[in-house]
Write an enzyme that holds these catalytic residues in place. Structure first.
Site, mmCIF file in Angstrom:
data_model
loop_
_atom_site.group_PDB
_atom_site.id
_atom_site.type_symbol
_atom_site.label_atom_id
_atom_site.label_comp_id
_atom_site.label_asym_id
_atom_site.label_seq_id
_atom_site.Cartn_x
_atom_site.Cartn_y
_atom_site.Cartn_z
ATOM 1 N N HIS A 1 1.931 7.424 -5.533
ATOM 2 C CA HIS A 1 0.561 8.231 -4.413
ATOM 3 C C HIS A 1 -0.580 7.867 -4.723
ATOM 4 O O HIS A 1 -1.638 7.711 -3.179
ATOM 5 C CB HIS A 1 0.681 9.521 -5.126
ATOM 6 N N HIS B 1 10.924 7.045 3.612
ATOM 7 C CA HIS B 1 9.673 6.072 3.042
ATOM 8 C C HIS B 1 10.357 4.578 3.751
ATOM 9 O O HIS B 1 9.297 3.855 3.682
ATOM 10 C CB HIS B 1 9.959 6.656 1.755
#
Length: 419
Positions: A255, A390
């Site tokens: 993150h 992703h």
């Protein structure tokens, strides 16, 4: 940024590397087609097959719709129908037609009727990309997503998204999450482009100010994930369940990389819109990247980025997840474009070399989603191969400008050799 400022012989300027990224994207897309279910998109197994009893989920349906929309925008045949299927699912079985908003699973088949900001951010992202792709029904989906975000999730007082509600919106969870606000930031960048409304860029900046410039900056630029309703850190949150797929204990280096990239997109988007742009956005992005490389990469005796760390930056969950490395690579490419610094070229190549050696599955398709501590395929946190989003974005971002957002940038065809 003009690619002339990139390091000499940067992979971002290399035709062969651009072709490699394009080929990998086509391979990922082809594998993901099998995720289609009657009510949306489901979770393929390691071989790309839907297991018996597979259910349509809002998260993957929204992510697939967004991803397939970007394929269609590029001019790749065969994806328009998949975008339309996603729109129909999000306006149909996945949506709560009575109370508004979206369930996690079609028909609440999982017994969960809660409305989560995380999922609604992805619905907004999917809708915005479908609008750019000019697909029927996309505008209605976008209007509904904005209505729900404005009416329930966005808190003007807090300058952030509220986390989740029960089905009738009468009970608010006493929790605030960095993850949901991170994906809201991503969605808001896209909403700003398709609506031409600057409030989305102002909202994104307020989120970033709170989560990164305030809290992460005070924690050596390691992102604090969990907060109470007054935005006080919950450092013991999920200590007993450290490997949770969405709310793990401690910090999550993946993150940190994702936020670093989003800060640069926000800076570029505000510049493009002629809006005031704080100088700290680029500085914080560089500090996030540096700190998460330092604490997350090669820290337990093997190459790769660990999933989570404790508050002393010691590894807690050692698995390597594919999305973490996709985001690290994308962040390195964004910082390379923004700064032209050689260090980001080195990291960009390092991350892609690792992905090629360990994550990319040339036998059964797509990418292994999880590796164990020994860098062999595992499935303790994420089984199968349900995630296109992703890896697909990781092969697109190096070929695009930092602004506008991805679908809009693809539509403008500003970069040659995208397919």
């Amino acid at each position: 940024m003009d690619t002339l400022s990139l390091p000499l012989r940067s992979w971002l300027n290399a035709p062969a590397h651009q072709a490699w990224l394009a080929a990998e994207g086509l391979r990922l897309l082809d594998f993901a087609k099998a995720s289609r279910l009657s009510q949306g998109f489901g979770n393929p197994d390691a071989r790309g097959r839907l297991p018996e009893g597979a259910r349509a989920e809002t998260m993957n349906t929204a992510r697939m719709t967004h991803s397939f929309a970007m394929a269609h925008i590029q001019g790749l045949p065969g994806y328009a129908g998949l975008v339309d299927h996603g729109i129909a699912a999000l306006m149909g079985p996945l949506r709560d037609a009575e109370r508004g908003g979206w369930f996690a699973v079609a028909g609440q088949a999982d017994g969960n009727s809660a409305k989560a900001a995380y999922l609604h951010a992805f619905v907004a992202l999917a809708a915005s990309s479908a609008v750019v792709a000019q697909r029927p029904g996309a505008e209605a989906l976008l209007e509904e997503a904005i209505r729900i975000i404005d009416g329930h999730f966005w808190s003007e007082e807090e300058g952030a998204m509220l986390e989740s509600f029960n089905r009738d919106w009468s009970e608010l969870e006493a929790y605030r999450g960095a993850n949901s606000n991170m994906h809201a930031t991503e969605a808001f960048l896209a909403l700003a482009d398709v609506t031409r409304d600057p409030r989305w860029l102002n909202r994104a900046l307020r989120i970033v100010e709170r989560v990164i410039h305030q809290h992460a900056a005070a924690n050596d630029y390691m992102v604090i994930e969990h907060f109470d309703c007054d935005w006080q850190p919950l450092r013991d949150y999920n200590r007993a369940f450290p490997a949770d797929g969405f709310r793990p204990f401690g910090t999550t280096p993946g993150h940190g990389f994702e936020w670093a990239r989003l800060l640069l997109h926000l800076e570029a988007s505000r510049d493009l819109a002629g809006m005031p742009t704080p100088g700290w956005l680029a500085l914080d992005a560089q500090r996030l990247f540096a700190s998460n490389c330092r604490h997350g990469w090669d820290v337990d005796g093997a190459l790769g980025i660990v999933y989570t760390l404790d508050w002393d930056n010691r590894p807690v969950v050692h698995q390597r997840l594919h999305w973490t490395h996709a985001e690290a690579s994308a962040a390195a490419s964004a910082l390379l474009k923004r700064t032209g610094q050689e260090q980001y070229e080195v990291w960009y190549r390092r991350f892609w070399d690792f992905c090629e050696a360990h994550f990319i599955d040339r036998q059964q398709g797509s990418w292994h989603h999880e590796l164990g501590r020994d860098n062999r395929p595992a499935a303790e946190i994420w089984g199968g191969k349900p995630d296109l989003y992703h890896a697909w974005q990781a092969v697109l971002i190096p070929r695009l400008a930092l602004a506008p957002s991805m679908a809009s940038a693809l539509a403008q065809a500003s970069v040659p050799g995208l397919v």
